[in-house]
Design a protein around this motif. Structure first.
Motif, PDB file in Angstrom:
ATOM      1  N   ALA A  59     -11.128   7.313  60.554  1.00 32.85           N
ATOM      2  CA  ALA A  59     -10.119   8.062  61.325  1.00 32.85           C
ATOM      3  C   ALA A  59     -10.595   9.492  61.600  1.00 32.85           C
ATOM      4  O   ALA A  59     -10.427  10.012  62.714  1.00 32.85           O
ATOM      5  N   THR A  60     -11.209  10.106  60.622  1.00 34.48           N
ATOM      6  CA  THR A  60     -11.650  11.504  60.759  1.00 34.48           C
ATOM      7  C   THR A  60     -12.867  11.597  61.678  1.00 34.48           C
ATOM      8  O   THR A  60     -13.021  12.573  62.416  1.00 34.48           O
ATOM      9  N   ALA A  61     -13.715  10.575  61.639  1.00 30.50           N
ATOM     10  CA  ALA A  61     -14.882  10.557  62.532  1.00 30.50           C
ATOM     11  C   ALA A  61     -14.405  10.552  63.985  1.00 30.50           C
ATOM     12  O   ALA A  61     -14.973  11.243  64.839  1.00 30.50           O
ATOM     13  N   GLU A  62     -13.351   9.802  64.258  1.00 28.61           N
ATOM     14  CA  GLU A  62     -12.834   9.738  65.631  1.00 28.61           C
ATOM     15  C   GLU A  62     -12.203  11.066  66.056  1.00 28.61           C
ATOM     16  O   GLU A  62     -12.304  11.461  67.212  1.00 28.61           O
ATOM     17  N   SER A  89      -7.859  15.778  57.880  1.00 28.24           N
ATOM     18  CA  SER A  89      -7.084  14.684  58.466  1.00 28.24           C
ATOM     19  C   SER A  89      -6.451  13.948  57.304  1.00 28.24           C
ATOM     20  O   SER A  89      -7.140  13.419  56.448  1.00 28.24           O
ATOM     21  N   GLY A  90      -5.131  14.014  57.225  1.00 24.89           N
ATOM     22  CA  GLY A  90      -4.498  13.455  56.045  1.00 24.89           C
ATOM     23  C   GLY A  90      -3.136  12.852  56.225  1.00 24.89           C
ATOM     24  O   GLY A  90      -3.008  11.629  56.333  1.00 24.89           O
ATOM     25  N   PRO A  91      -2.120  13.713  56.302  1.00 24.30           N
ATOM     26  CA  PRO A  91      -0.748  13.237  56.161  1.00 24.30           C
ATOM     27  C   PRO A  91      -0.401  12.116  57.147  1.00 24.30           C
ATOM     28  O   PRO A  91      -0.776  12.187  58.321  1.00 24.30           O
ATOM     29  N   THR A  92       0.275  11.116  56.652  1.00 22.06           N
ATOM     30  CA  THR A  92       0.771  10.065  57.533  1.00 22.06           C
ATOM     31  C   THR A  92       2.288  10.164  57.581  1.00 22.06           C
ATOM     32  O   THR A  92       2.923  10.531  56.589  1.00 22.06           O
ATOM     33  N   GLY A  93       2.861   9.871  58.717  1.00 18.04           N
ATOM     34  CA  GLY A  93       4.307   9.957  58.911  1.00 18.04           C
ATOM     35  C   GLY A  93       4.589  10.820  60.119  1.00 18.04           C
ATOM     36  O   GLY A  93       3.698  11.492  60.635  1.00 18.04           O
ATOM     37  N   GLU A  94       5.835  10.772  60.571  1.00 17.84           N
ATOM     38  CA  GLU A  94       6.226  11.543  61.761  1.00 17.84           C
ATOM     39  C   GLU A  94       6.569  12.966  61.350  1.00 17.84           C
ATOM     40  O   GLU A  94       7.101  13.196  60.274  1.00 17.84           O
ATOM     41  N   GLY A  95       6.247  13.907  62.215  1.00 13.63           N
ATOM     42  CA  GLY A  95       6.650  15.299  61.974  1.00 13.63           C
ATOM     43  C   GLY A  95       5.476  16.198  61.643  1.00 13.63           C
ATOM     44  O   GLY A  95       4.326  15.793  61.721  1.00 13.63           O
ATOM     45  N   PHE A 103      -4.341  18.014  60.412  1.00 12.14           N
ATOM     46  CA  PHE A 103      -3.892  17.018  61.391  1.00 12.14           C
ATOM     47  C   PHE A 103      -3.370  15.785  60.674  1.00 12.14           C
ATOM     48  O   PHE A 103      -3.882  15.416  59.607  1.00 12.14           O
ATOM     49  N   ALA A 104      -2.381  15.163  61.280  1.00 14.61           N
ATOM     50  CA  ALA A 104      -1.912  13.887  60.747  1.00 14.61           C
ATOM     51  C   ALA A 104      -3.059  12.884  60.823  1.00 14.61           C
ATOM     52  O   ALA A 104      -3.913  12.960  61.709  1.00 14.61           O
ATOM     53  N   GLY A 105      -3.089  11.962  59.864  1.00 13.37           N
ATOM     54  CA  GLY A 105      -4.206  11.016  59.784  1.00 13.37           C
ATOM     55  C   GLY A 105      -3.804   9.596  60.118  1.00 13.37           C
ATOM     56  O   GLY A 105      -2.770   9.349  60.763  1.00 13.37           O
ATOM     57  N   SER A 106      -4.652   8.708  59.688  1.00 11.27           N
ATOM     58  CA  SER A 106      -4.408   7.294  59.926  1.00 11.27           C
ATOM     59  C   SER A 106      -4.746   6.508  58.677  1.00 11.27           C
ATOM     60  O   SER A 106      -5.876   6.574  58.182  1.00 11.27           O
ATOM     61  N   ALA A 107      -3.767   5.816  58.146  1.00 11.81           N
ATOM     62  CA  ALA A 107      -3.985   4.995  56.955  1.00 11.81           C
ATOM     63  C   ALA A 107      -3.914   3.526  57.364  1.00 11.81           C
ATOM     64  O   ALA A 107      -2.845   3.015  57.699  1.00 11.81           O
ATOM     65  N   ASN A 108      -5.069   2.904  57.366  1.00 12.86           N
ATOM     66  CA  ASN A 108      -5.176   1.513  57.807  1.00 12.86           C
ATOM     67  C   ASN A 108      -5.190   0.588  56.586  1.00 12.86           C
ATOM     68  O   ASN A 108      -6.205   0.438  55.908  1.00 12.86           O
ATOM     69  N   VAL A 109      -4.040  -0.031  56.317  1.00 12.63           N
ATOM     70  CA  VAL A 109      -3.871  -0.835  55.103  1.00 12.63           C
ATOM     71  C   VAL A 109      -4.874  -1.984  55.039  1.00 12.63           C
ATOM     72  O   VAL A 109      -5.336  -2.356  53.962  1.00 12.63           O
ATOM     73  N   GLU A 110      -5.242  -2.497  56.191  1.00 13.22           N
ATOM     74  CA  GLU A 110      -6.181  -3.632  56.214  1.00 13.22           C
ATOM     75  C   GLU A 110      -7.538  -3.275  55.621  1.00 13.22           C
ATOM     76  O   GLU A 110      -8.245  -4.122  55.096  1.00 13.22           O
ATOM     77  N   LYS A 111      -7.894  -1.983  55.735  1.00 13.79           N
ATOM     78  CA  LYS A 111      -9.204  -1.561  55.226  1.00 13.79           C
ATOM     79  C   LYS A 111      -9.145  -1.134  53.754  1.00 13.79           C
ATOM     80  O   LYS A 111     -10.169  -0.979  53.111  1.00 13.79           O
TER      81      LYS A 111
END
Ligand SMILES: Cc1cc2nc3c(=O)[nH]c(=O)nc-3n(C[C@H](O)[C@H](O)[C@H](O)COP(=O)(O)O)c2cc1C
Length: 173
Positions: free
Chosen positions: A15-18, A87-93, A123-131
């Motif tokens: 996510a951070t690479a992108e 790049s970290g927090p997940t969630g709205e806001g 920046f808000a991040g992306s937590a991909n549970v599948e990975k």
């Protein structure tokens, strides 16, 4: 414009690479010469006129490759314009509100104080549970962080544009 800009990043799941790639793209569109590299692959900082460094955040910490890069290059970084992002927090806001005011890893703050970056962004991040592995899924649940991609491309683009503007102001045409 003279000299290259380095955008270095540390990521676990991409996510951070992108985010780093997007920052690089915006800087290039502004006419800057840019290299986007994983922090562990970035060589001598002296050859760059400015550095953007970002990391994914895990349990309040930067990835070790980004932390090592920051520490190893402290002197060179202190001598040029630097921008840092997480790049970290997940969630709205607001990402900083989501992490109860967390802005930067405490252990690295003294290094950042000496480098005096132009800005430190979260920046808000992306937590991909599948990975994720079992432990990571458990920990994410434990801190009540939702899974999903919450990256705010508008905020990222605007931040990168502000970097481009600052570099264009300071550098030779
Ligand atoms: C086990 C675990 C712990 C995490 N801890 C934090 C944290 O302390 N603070 C935070 O803002 N985000 C935390 N996150 C969210 C990740 O930083 C976020 O998903 C990030 O964008 C992932 O980037 P990457 O794909 O580049 O590794 C955590 C995620 C996982 C799976």
């Amino acid at each position: 414009m003279d000299g290259k800009v380095l955008v270095a990043y540390a990521t676990k799941y991409g996510a951070t690479a992108e985010i780093a790639e997007r920052i690089g793209q915006v800087l290039r569109q502004a006419g800057l010469d840019v290299e986007v590299l994983a922090a562990e692959r970035a060589g001598d900082v002296q050859v760059y006129k400015a550095v953007v460094l970002g990391s994914a955040v895990y349990i309040g910490q930067w990835r070790k490759q980004a932390a090592a890069f920051l520490k190893a290059n402290e002197q060179a970084l202190a001598g040029r314009p630097v921008w840092l992002f997480s790049s970290g927090p997940t969630g709205e806001g607001d990402p900083v509100e989501l992490t109860q005011g967390w802005r930067f890893p405490k252990g690295l703050q003294p290094v950042a104080d000496r480098i005096q970056p132009r800005d430190i962004a979260v920046f808000a991040g992306s937590a991909n549970v599948e990975k994720m592995n079992f432990l990571e899924k458990f920990m994410l649940k434990n801190v009540k962080a939702p899974a999903g991609d919450f990256r705010d491309w508008e905020a990222i683009t605007a931040w990168a544009a502000s970097i481009a503007a600052a570099l264009k102001e300071s550098g030779p045409a």
